[in-house]
Enzyme design. Structure first.
Site, PDB file in Angstrom:
ATOM      1  N   LEU A 101      42.485  34.241  42.973  1.00 19.14           N
ATOM      2  CA  LEU A 101      42.736  35.349  43.878  1.00 19.14           C
ATOM      3  C   LEU A 101      44.199  35.210  44.281  1.00 19.14           C
ATOM      4  O   LEU A 101      44.636  34.111  44.624  1.00 19.14           O
ATOM      5  CB  LEU A 101      41.846  35.266  45.121  1.00 19.14           C
ATOM      6  CG  LEU A 101      40.372  35.631  44.972  1.00 19.14           C
ATOM      7  CD1 LEU A 101      39.614  35.276  46.252  1.00 19.14           C
ATOM      8  CD2 LEU A 101      40.212  37.117  44.671  1.00 19.14           C
ATOM      9  N   ASP A 102      44.973  36.289  44.259  1.00 15.95           N
ATOM     10  CA  ASP A 102      46.381  36.144  44.603  1.00 15.95           C
ATOM     11  C   ASP A 102      46.547  35.809  46.083  1.00 15.95           C
ATOM     12  O   ASP A 102      45.597  35.861  46.869  1.00 15.95           O
ATOM     13  CB  ASP A 102      47.197  37.369  44.178  1.00 15.95           C
ATOM     14  CG  ASP A 102      46.823  38.638  44.929  1.00 15.95           C
ATOM     15  OD1 ASP A 102      46.598  38.568  46.148  1.00 15.95           O
ATOM     16  OD2 ASP A 102      46.782  39.708  44.302  1.00 15.95           O
ATOM     17  N   ARG A 103      47.756  35.465  46.459  1.00 23.24           N
ATOM     18  CA  ARG A 103      48.008  34.930  47.803  1.00 23.24           C
ATOM     19  C   ARG A 103      47.568  35.882  48.898  1.00 23.24           C
ATOM     20  O   ARG A 103      47.096  35.464  49.965  1.00 23.24           O
ATOM     21  CB  ARG A 103      49.496  34.596  47.950  1.00 23.24           C
ATOM     22  CG  ARG A 103      49.859  33.927  49.275  1.00 23.24           C
ATOM     23  CD  ARG A 103      51.272  33.399  49.236  1.00 23.24           C
ATOM     24  NE  ARG A 103      52.242  34.445  49.029  1.00 23.24           N
ATOM     25  CZ  ARG A 103      52.831  35.137  50.011  1.00 23.24           C
ATOM     26  NH1 ARG A 103      52.524  34.892  51.278  1.00 23.24           N
ATOM     27  NH2 ARG A 103      53.717  36.073  49.732  1.00 23.24           N
ATOM     28  N   SER A 105      45.146  38.061  48.742  1.00 19.64           N
ATOM     29  CA  SER A 105      43.734  38.430  48.621  1.00 19.64           C
ATOM     30  C   SER A 105      42.850  37.398  49.314  1.00 19.64           C
ATOM     31  O   SER A 105      43.250  36.252  49.546  1.00 19.64           O
ATOM     32  CB  SER A 105      43.332  38.564  47.146  1.00 19.64           C
ATOM     33  OG  SER A 105      44.094  39.584  46.534  1.00 19.64           O
ATOM     34  N   ARG A 189      45.495  45.752  42.082  1.00 18.64           N
ATOM     35  CA  ARG A 189      46.763  46.205  42.658  1.00 18.64           C
ATOM     36  C   ARG A 189      47.548  47.061  41.658  1.00 18.64           C
ATOM     37  O   ARG A 189      48.171  48.058  42.026  1.00 18.64           O
ATOM     38  CB  ARG A 189      47.596  45.012  43.119  1.00 18.64           C
ATOM     39  CG  ARG A 189      46.919  44.213  44.235  1.00 18.64           C
ATOM     40  CD  ARG A 189      47.820  43.092  44.745  1.00 18.64           C
ATOM     41  NE  ARG A 189      47.091  42.181  45.613  1.00 18.64           N
ATOM     42  CZ  ARG A 189      46.872  42.386  46.910  1.00 18.64           C
ATOM     43  NH1 ARG A 189      47.347  43.475  47.486  1.00 18.64           N
ATOM     44  NH2 ARG A 189      46.203  41.504  47.631  1.00 18.64           N
TER      45      ARG A 189
END
Length: 238
Positions: A101-103, A105, A189
């Site tokens: 999960l990106d930062r 998220s 995104r």
């Protein structure tokens, strides 16, 4: 046991990835470089990867509610990592996040030191879908909703969600539920940006049929492997 399985049980990588590591000449048994993944080793053997000794680890499985602002990595020079949210005794077992999960998220994240389990969960052929709840900066139009469901171009290919629906949640029209099969990097995104939409909140609600309901942001729980697979395949909340 075979050397590639031994490395997987040490938390180095999945068995398949361990085969590549062995064949590249990065593994020694004692002082001898071994390039055959089928080489038999025991727990008494001294095995090293890139000069670092590895040791047999009991497999451990965690489920976490990842907070915003943390990166899915074991180490990072600039940002706090999800590994830093667990105590030293679990960090010592060389756990790592399964998928990313990106930062910015949040939500459901699995961590383990079991390379075979990791590969079984994230490999596209496994078919485990992931469900996200997303807050957009404005409501979707019906035309945009229809177009998004059919798929949008990302990096030269058309990518579409398994399902996309507007949620009955305020602010009206801005919360959507998105189910993904493949999970490309920053896929949601990028799809949103195609319609000049920004993502204000991106929350992973489900992995397979396992649903995040009980854990608060930053909390985790240790789960036995059988129960974890049952949650993912049959359903249940954490």
């Amino acid at each position: 046991m075979r050397l590639n399985r031994y490395l997987a049980l040490c938390g180095v990588a999945s068995r398949r990835r361990s085969e590549d590591i062995i064949r590249s000449g990065r593994v020694k048994v004692g002082n001898v470089t071994v390039t055959d993944p089928a080489r038999d080793v025991s727990e008494e053997d001294q095995v090293s990867v890139d000069g670092n000794l590895v040791c047999f680890q009991k497999s451990v499985y965690l489920v976490m509610n990842k907070p915003k602002g943390y990166v899915c990595a074991v180490e990072d020079r600039f940002y706090p990592t999800v590994i830093g949210l667990v105590p030293p005794d679990l960090r010592a077992k060389r756990i790592y996040p399964v998928g990313r999960l990106d930062r910015q998220s949040e939500g459901l994240l699995v961590l383990t030191n079991d390379g075979d389990f990791c590969n079984s969960l994230i490999h596209p052929s496994a078919g485990y879908q992931k469900t996200y709840e997303v807050l957009l900066d404005r409501p979707l139009t019906e035309e945009e909703l229809s177009y998004w469901r059919k798929g949008v171009p990302i990096d030269g290919r058309v990518v579409s969600p398994v399902s996309l629906r507007v949620m009955d949640k305020k602010p009206a029209g801005r919360w959507v539920s998105i189910v993904l099969q493949e999970g490309l990097k920053r896929e949601i995104r990028l799809m949103a940006s195609y319609f000049s939409l920004s993502v204000n909140v991106l929350f992973r609600r489900k992995v397979g049929r396992m649903e995040l309901r009980k854990l608060k942001s930053g909390e985790y729980c240790v789960v036995e492997l059988q129960r974890l697979w049952r949650l993912i395949r049959q359903g249940g909340s954490v």
